[in-house]
Design an enzyme around this catalytic site. Structure first.
Site, PDB file in Angstrom:
ATOM      1  N   ARG A 261       0.843  -1.194   0.000  1.00 27.45           N
ATOM      2  CA  ARG A 261       0.000   0.000   0.000  1.00 27.45           C
ATOM      3  C   ARG A 261       0.877   1.242   0.000  1.00 27.45           C
ATOM      4  O   ARG A 261       1.869   1.314   0.723  1.00 27.45           O
ATOM      5  CB  ARG A 261      -0.942   0.001   1.210  1.00 27.45           C
ATOM      6  CG  ARG A 261      -1.942  -1.144   1.161  1.00 27.45           C
ATOM      7  CD  ARG A 261      -2.911  -1.150   2.311  1.00 27.45           C
ATOM      8  NE  ARG A 261      -3.745  -2.351   2.268  1.00 27.45           N
ATOM      9  CZ  ARG A 261      -4.622  -2.697   3.202  1.00 27.45           C
ATOM     10  NH1 ARG A 261      -4.784  -1.925   4.266  1.00 27.45           N
ATOM     11  NH2 ARG A 261      -5.331  -3.816   3.068  1.00 27.45           N
ATOM     12  N   ARG A 276       1.896   1.591  10.150  1.00 29.99           N
ATOM     13  CA  ARG A 276       1.462   2.041   8.823  1.00 29.99           C
ATOM     14  C   ARG A 276       2.662   1.969   7.880  1.00 29.99           C
ATOM     15  O   ARG A 276       3.478   2.875   7.823  1.00 29.99           O
ATOM     16  CB  ARG A 276       0.916   3.473   8.908  1.00 29.99           C
ATOM     17  CG  ARG A 276       0.087   3.895   7.710  1.00 29.99           C
ATOM     18  CD  ARG A 276      -0.343   5.337   7.860  1.00 29.99           C
ATOM     19  NE  ARG A 276      -1.280   5.544   8.932  1.00 29.99           N
ATOM     20  CZ  ARG A 276      -2.607   5.514   8.792  1.00 29.99           C
ATOM     21  NH1 ARG A 276      -3.133   5.275   7.615  1.00 29.99           N
ATOM     22  NH2 ARG A 276      -3.400   5.731   9.818  1.00 29.99           N
ATOM     23  N   GLU A 348      -6.960  -0.816  14.803  1.00 31.78           N
ATOM     24  CA  GLU A 348      -7.509  -1.891  13.970  1.00 31.78           C
ATOM     25  C   GLU A 348      -6.478  -2.994  13.708  1.00 31.78           C
ATOM     26  O   GLU A 348      -5.367  -2.735  13.279  1.00 31.78           O
ATOM     27  CB  GLU A 348      -7.975  -1.324  12.627  1.00 31.78           C
ATOM     28  CG  GLU A 348      -8.492  -2.390  11.671  1.00 31.78           C
ATOM     29  CD  GLU A 348      -8.598  -1.903  10.238  1.00 31.78           C
ATOM     30  OE1 GLU A 348      -8.430  -2.722   9.332  1.00 31.78           O
ATOM     31  OE2 GLU A 348      -8.820  -0.685  10.029  1.00 31.78           O
ATOM     32  N   SER A 351     -10.430  -6.609   9.829  1.00 37.76           N
ATOM     33  CA  SER A 351     -11.710  -6.115   9.332  1.00 37.76           C
ATOM     34  C   SER A 351     -12.357  -7.224   8.531  1.00 37.76           C
ATOM     35  O   SER A 351     -11.670  -8.054   7.927  1.00 37.76           O
ATOM     36  CB  SER A 351     -11.539  -4.858   8.471  1.00 37.76           C
ATOM     37  OG  SER A 351     -10.839  -5.166   7.287  1.00 37.76           O
ATOM     38  N   ARG A 388       0.766  -6.225  11.408  1.00 44.10           N
ATOM     39  CA  ARG A 388       0.457  -5.208  12.421  1.00 44.10           C
ATOM     40  C   ARG A 388       0.155  -5.815  13.789  1.00 44.10           C
ATOM     41  O   ARG A 388       0.320  -5.143  14.822  1.00 44.10           O
ATOM     42  CB  ARG A 388      -0.727  -4.360  11.954  1.00 44.10           C
ATOM     43  CG  ARG A 388      -1.060  -3.231  12.904  1.00 44.10           C
ATOM     44  CD  ARG A 388      -2.279  -2.440  12.499  1.00 44.10           C
ATOM     45  NE  ARG A 388      -2.019  -1.541  11.392  1.00 44.10           N
ATOM     46  CZ  ARG A 388      -2.860  -0.562  11.032  1.00 44.10           C
ATOM     47  NH1 ARG A 388      -3.991  -0.384  11.693  1.00 44.10           N
ATOM     48  NH2 ARG A 388      -2.563   0.211  10.019  1.00 44.10           N
TER      49      ARG A 388
END
Length: 425
Positions: A261, A276, A348, A351, A388
């Site tokens: 990403r 991140r 988070e 998801s 993460r």
């Protein structure tokens, strides 16, 4: 892609959904107008095409001047048919482009609002009270450096900002998490998959990732291929243009892949550590099922995510994501957020999204129902483990001297050790 029939018959439902997402409803009127143009253009083309076929039969039977006149009319009509066909194709393209810009409908059960308007469904476990234990917790990067486990400096030297090396015990922990996730998935009927990380534009676009968030996606222009940010993308494309047999229940896959990403627009956010980053590894659950079963399957995916988090012995909460924070393809989304002690906040980790038939319509994936009719499938996805997670694991299970207790489920993957000690001790 939303069903064109639904859009024509109930445009107000689509407008309401867009409003809940915080988006303009102008697109609905544009699509309806394009649909009208498309249908009238197709009708005009088909009418002329029918006349052309009829003339062909007349020419075969005509003679003399009548045949000459008919041939002239046929020649002129041929040009008209080509023009009408071109107009119909152009109208079809315009309609398709506009339709693909429309996000999925949102669930009536989803809370309305933006990023901060989520609803907490459940809290599991209690965050550790480090003050009561008498010491200040270190963050995951400091712990990773003490353990000789995370090297951001050399990651930046080799690849640039937001890259890193996982070394030693961190590499073992990540591999352990991912293997544990695959094992759990297999136990629950998933087929394990190691997926491609480069996909064609029609697959990336078909999953809905080339819309508002296309700036997050890496594109290799020379090859016209995209690096995936989740194995959801290749798993969705796996059955593109196919008719599935779902008579035995959902088709479930667990994809293991590296993910990429760009993190565009995130400058200054979570620049420390591995929260991140541009590259990470993940195991993603992906299900194909019927529309009628989709909500139940969504709850099952959430249950499997919670099962994995429980194995990591983390305090976490489950939230129902608000409509304005949903991705384009999501009808409803649940996040599991683990407590990160040094941030004093939940972050988070997983998801899971119910995408209903939105992706399936774009990718032409169908199944046969009990009556033998083909219908679009529903697609769903959910995170089962990812890089993460190391953030919450290291910080939650740290000890005063900088060592880290290993969750019982991960001990077999670090040589049976119960505690990870700082290097050089």
């Amino acid at each position: 892609m939303i069903d064109a029939k639904l859009l024509r018959e109930n445009p107000d439902a689509v407008r309401e959904s867009l409003t809940k997402r915080g988006e303009s409803t102008d697109l609905v009127d544009q699509i309806l107008a394009a649909d009208g143009d498309r249908r009238s253009s197709i009708a005009a083309f088909e009418s002329l095409r029918a006349e052309q076929k009829g003339l062909g039969k007349e020419v075969a039977q005509a003679k003399g001047d009548e045949r000459t006149a008919l041939l002239e009319r046929t020649k002129a009509l041929s040009a008209e048919v080509k023009a009408k066909e071109a107009a119909a194709n152009e109208a079809e393209t315009r309609f398709t482009e506009l339709s693909r810009a429309l996000p999925n409908l949102v669930s009536e059960q989803s809370p309305v609002g933006g990023e901060k308007d989520f609803v907490v469904i459940e809290e599991v476990g209690k965050p550790r009270d480090f003050a009561a234990e008498g010491f200040e917790p270190r963050d995951h990067l400091e712990l990773g450096e003490l353990l000789g486990a995370i090297d951001m400096e050399r990651g930046a030297k080799v690849s640039g900002a937001r890259f890193y090396f996982l070394k030693g015990v961190a590499a073992q922990l990540q591999l352990g998490m991912l293997q544990l996730a695959i094992a759990q998935a297999v136990e629950n009927g998933f087929t394990p998959m190691i997926t491609p990380t480069l996909v064609k534009p029609e697959v990336m676009g078909g999953t809905g990732y080339l819309g508002a968030h296309s700036s997050e996606v890496y594109h290799l222009e020379e090859d016209d291929l995209y690096l995936v940010g989740t194995s959801e993308v290749p798993l969705a494309g796996y059955h593109m243009d196919e008719i599935l047999d779902l008579s035995a229940g959902p088709a479930r896959y667990a994809g293991w892949s590296s993910c990429y990403r760009r993190e565009a627009g995130s400058y200054g956010k979570d620049t420390r550590g591995i929260i991140r980053v541009h590259q990470f590894d993940k195991v993603e659950m992906f299900s194909y099922t019927s529309i009628e079963d989709a909500e139940a399957e969504h709850q099952r995916l959430l249950g499997w995510e919670k099962e994995m988090l429980d194995k990591m012995e983390l305090a976490y909460r489950v939230i129902d994501t608000a409509t304005g924070d949903l991705g384009a393809s999501a009808y409803r989304k649940f996040d599991c957020e683990a407590w990160v002690p040094t941030q004093g906040a939940y972050r988070e980790l997983t998801s899971t999204s119910n995408c209903t038939d939105f992706q399936a319509r774009r990718l032409n994936i169908r199944y046969r129902d009990a009556e033998g009719k083909t219908r679009p499938v529903a697609t769903l996805n959910g995170t089962l483990a990812t890089t993460r997670w190391l953030v919450a694991i290291l910080e939650t299970h740290q000890l005063p001297d900088g060592s880290v207790r290993v969750p019982a489920a991960l001990r077999p993957y670090v040589g049976g050790r119960e505690v990870l000690e700082p290097v050089g001790r």
